[in-house]
Design a protein around this motif. Structure first.
Motif, PDB file in Angstrom:
ATOM      1  N   ILE A  45      35.358   0.739  91.613  1.00  0.00           N
ATOM      2  CA  ILE A  45      33.996   1.271  91.446  1.00  0.00           C
ATOM      3  C   ILE A  45      33.225   0.343  90.523  1.00  0.00           C
ATOM      4  CG2 ILE A  45      32.645   3.171  90.465  1.00  0.00           C
ATOM      5  CD1 ILE A  45      34.934   5.042  91.272  1.00  0.00           C
ATOM      6  N   ASP A  46      32.008   0.049  90.897  1.00  0.00           N
ATOM      7  CA  ASP A  46      31.116  -0.768  90.076  1.00  0.00           C
ATOM      8  C   ASP A  46      30.395   0.142  89.081  1.00  0.00           C
ATOM      9  OD1 ASP A  46      29.113  -2.337  88.972  1.00  0.00           O
ATOM     10  OD2 ASP A  46      28.537  -3.260  90.871  1.00  0.00           O
ATOM     11  N   PRO A  47      30.703   0.027  87.777  1.00  0.00           N
ATOM     12  CA  PRO A  47      30.014   0.885  86.812  1.00  0.00           C
ATOM     13  C   PRO A  47      28.503   0.736  86.849  1.00  0.00           C
ATOM     14  CG  PRO A  47      31.937  -0.109  85.800  1.00  0.00           C
ATOM     15  CD  PRO A  47      31.753  -0.781  87.136  1.00  0.00           C
ATOM     16  N   ASN A  48      28.018  -0.460  87.181  1.00  0.00           N
ATOM     17  CA  ASN A  48      26.570  -0.678  87.138  1.00  0.00           C
ATOM     18  C   ASN A  48      25.852  -0.209  88.387  1.00  0.00           C
ATOM     19  OD1 ASN A  48      24.463  -1.475  85.448  1.00  0.00           O
ATOM     20  ND2 ASN A  48      24.172  -3.382  86.575  1.00  0.00           N
ATOM     21  N   ARG A  49      26.503   0.536  89.222  1.00  0.00           N
ATOM     22  CA  ARG A  49      25.837   1.291  90.285  1.00  0.00           C
ATOM     23  C   ARG A  49      26.167   2.772  90.151  1.00  0.00           C
ATOM     24  NH1 ARG A  49      24.309  -3.176  90.322  1.00  0.00           N
ATOM     25  NH2 ARG A  49      23.582  -4.477  92.050  1.00  0.00           N
ATOM     26  N   SER A  50      26.606   3.168  88.955  1.00  0.00           N
ATOM     27  CA  SER A  50      27.173   4.509  88.785  1.00  0.00           C
ATOM     28  C   SER A  50      26.593   5.274  87.606  1.00  0.00           C
ATOM     29  CB  SER A  50      28.699   4.388  88.610  1.00  0.00           C
ATOM     30  OG  SER A  50      29.287   3.698  89.687  1.00  0.00           O
ATOM     31  N   GLU A  93      34.189   6.440  84.861  1.00  0.00           N
ATOM     32  CA  GLU A  93      34.313   6.969  83.505  1.00  0.00           C
ATOM     33  C   GLU A  93      33.623   6.061  82.503  1.00  0.00           C
ATOM     34  OE1 GLU A  93      34.813   9.233  80.304  1.00  0.00           O
ATOM     35  OE2 GLU A  93      35.024   9.816  82.407  1.00  0.00           O
ATOM     36  N   GLU A  94      33.581   4.761  82.764  1.00  0.00           N
ATOM     37  CA  GLU A  94      32.859   3.848  81.886  1.00  0.00           C
ATOM     38  C   GLU A  94      31.388   4.254  81.803  1.00  0.00           C
ATOM     39  OE1 GLU A  94      36.368   1.660  83.561  1.00  0.00           O
ATOM     40  OE2 GLU A  94      34.823   2.970  84.383  1.00  0.00           O
ATOM     41  N   SER A  95      30.800   4.533  82.944  1.00  0.00           N
ATOM     42  CA  SER A  95      29.387   4.916  82.993  1.00  0.00           C
ATOM     43  C   SER A  95      29.172   6.309  82.397  1.00  0.00           C
ATOM     44  CB  SER A  95      28.896   4.880  84.442  1.00  0.00           C
ATOM     45  OG  SER A  95      29.165   3.639  85.043  1.00  0.00           O
ATOM     46  N   ALA A  96      30.034   7.241  82.757  1.00  0.00           N
ATOM     47  CA  ALA A  96      29.891   8.608  82.262  1.00  0.00           C
ATOM     48  C   ALA A  96      29.987   8.660  80.740  1.00  0.00           C
ATOM     49  CB  ALA A  96      30.955   9.502  82.890  1.00  0.00           C
ATOM     50  N   ALA A  97      30.918   7.893  80.170  1.00  0.00           N
ATOM     51  CA  ALA A  97      31.075   7.885  78.718  1.00  0.00           C
ATOM     52  C   ALA A  97      29.834   7.320  78.037  1.00  0.00           C
ATOM     53  CB  ALA A  97      32.310   7.081  78.327  1.00  0.00           C
TER      54      ALA A  97
END
Length: 308
Positions: free
Chosen positions: A137-142, A150-154
């Protein structure tokens, strides 16, 4: 014209399933240490700044503390500046530029702004020199509600208290040759889509917000960075990575629609930096310096507007 690009995992034009994602994960190799390169440097800042662990990623038998650096003596009456790096872990100067900014210039803004700096949003990807997290999953589209990353959610949880208060958010990135050779083909393979070369711009550029582009802000950053490294020219279509160039070294994206990191606050001044570390005209230190120059110019411009 687009065409299916070869990628060694999966069947062309068929989206990956669990088996393909597991095969991709098994192929990832640890190349460097988040603990040595990032955590140790952050720890050395604890005497001058407040450091907090805003989350903890657990991937298999690996654990990564997610660290944030804040101004000491935080004052809600002051403007708040958010600096993020390493959303894509492989983009090295985003991480080291954020740390260098705090080390060399963070205290210059004491009593003038509240700084919140997250130098490495994606530590697993930093170690693997990759764009995605272990779940492909790409965090920078999330960066959206119920994020699959989880990186983005945090990070969304961390910035929630300043979402409506931030004045500036600058997100530090790179565009590299591997975008063309590895990451775009991997994305097409994962999603079962065709792809075509977009080219890699030779130089620094910015990505603003289509809905609120703030052109004077973007140009103030470009002017500062141009003293450190060269600015990417447009291609023959007057584009950079497939987007129209709207000003010297600037393109715009629909940040919120794409779930990009710079959509996570309502900051008036938002931008994403893109440095080109593979250029024969730039060194790794120049790339770090360019990120630092961009952060300083962003803050200085915004404070100048507030003072008017």
């Amino acid at each position: 014209m687009t065409s299916a690009s070869f990628y060694p995992i999966g069947t062309p034009l068929q989206p990956w399933g669990a088996a393909e994602k597991q095969a991709w994960l098994a192929a990832q190799v640890r190349h460097r240490s988040y603990a040595d390169d990032v955590v140790a440097r952050v720890d050395r800042l604890r005497s001058r700044f407040d450091v907090s662990e805003y989350g903890r990623l657990v991937y298999g038998d690996e654990t990564f503390p997610q660290l944030a650096i804040r101004s000491r003596n935080w004052n809600d009456a002051l403007p708040t500046i958010l600096v993020t790096g390493g959303v894509h872990g492989y983009e090295t100067s985003g991480v080291h530029g954020a740390l260098q900014f705090v080390e060399q210039h963070g205290e210059d803004y004491a009593g003038r702004v509240n700084l919140l700096v997250v130098p490495c949003v994606s530590p697993w990807a930093y170690e693997r020199i990759h764009r995605w997290n272990p779940n492909a999953i790409d965090p920078n589209r999330s960066f959206r509600e119920n994020s699959p990353s989880e990186e983005s959610a945090a990070l969304l949880r961390l910035v929630a208290p300043i979402r409506d208060k931030a004045l500036v958010h600058i997100d530090l990135h790179e565009t590299t040759d591997t975008d063309e050779t590895e990451f775009r083909p991997a994305l097409a393979a994962r999603d079962g889509k065709p792809t075509a070369p977009e080219g890699i711009p030779d130089g620094f550029y910015l990505v603003g917000d289509t809905e609120d582009p703030q052109p004077e802000f973007q140009q103030a950053i470009i002017a500062a960075v141009e003293k450190v490294t060269h600015i990417a020219p447009p291609d023959e279509n007057n584009e950079i990575i497939g987007s129209p160039v709207v000003a010297h070294g600037v393109i715009n994206y629909a940040l919120r629609d794409l779930g990009l990191c710079t959509s996570i606050t309502k900051a008036r001044y938002r931008t994403t930096t893109e440095v080109y570390p593979d250029s024969p005209r730039a060194t790794p230190q120049q790339c770090n310096d360019a990120q630092v120059a961009a952060v300083r110019a962003a803050i200085d411009f915004a404070l100048g507007q507030v003072a008017r």
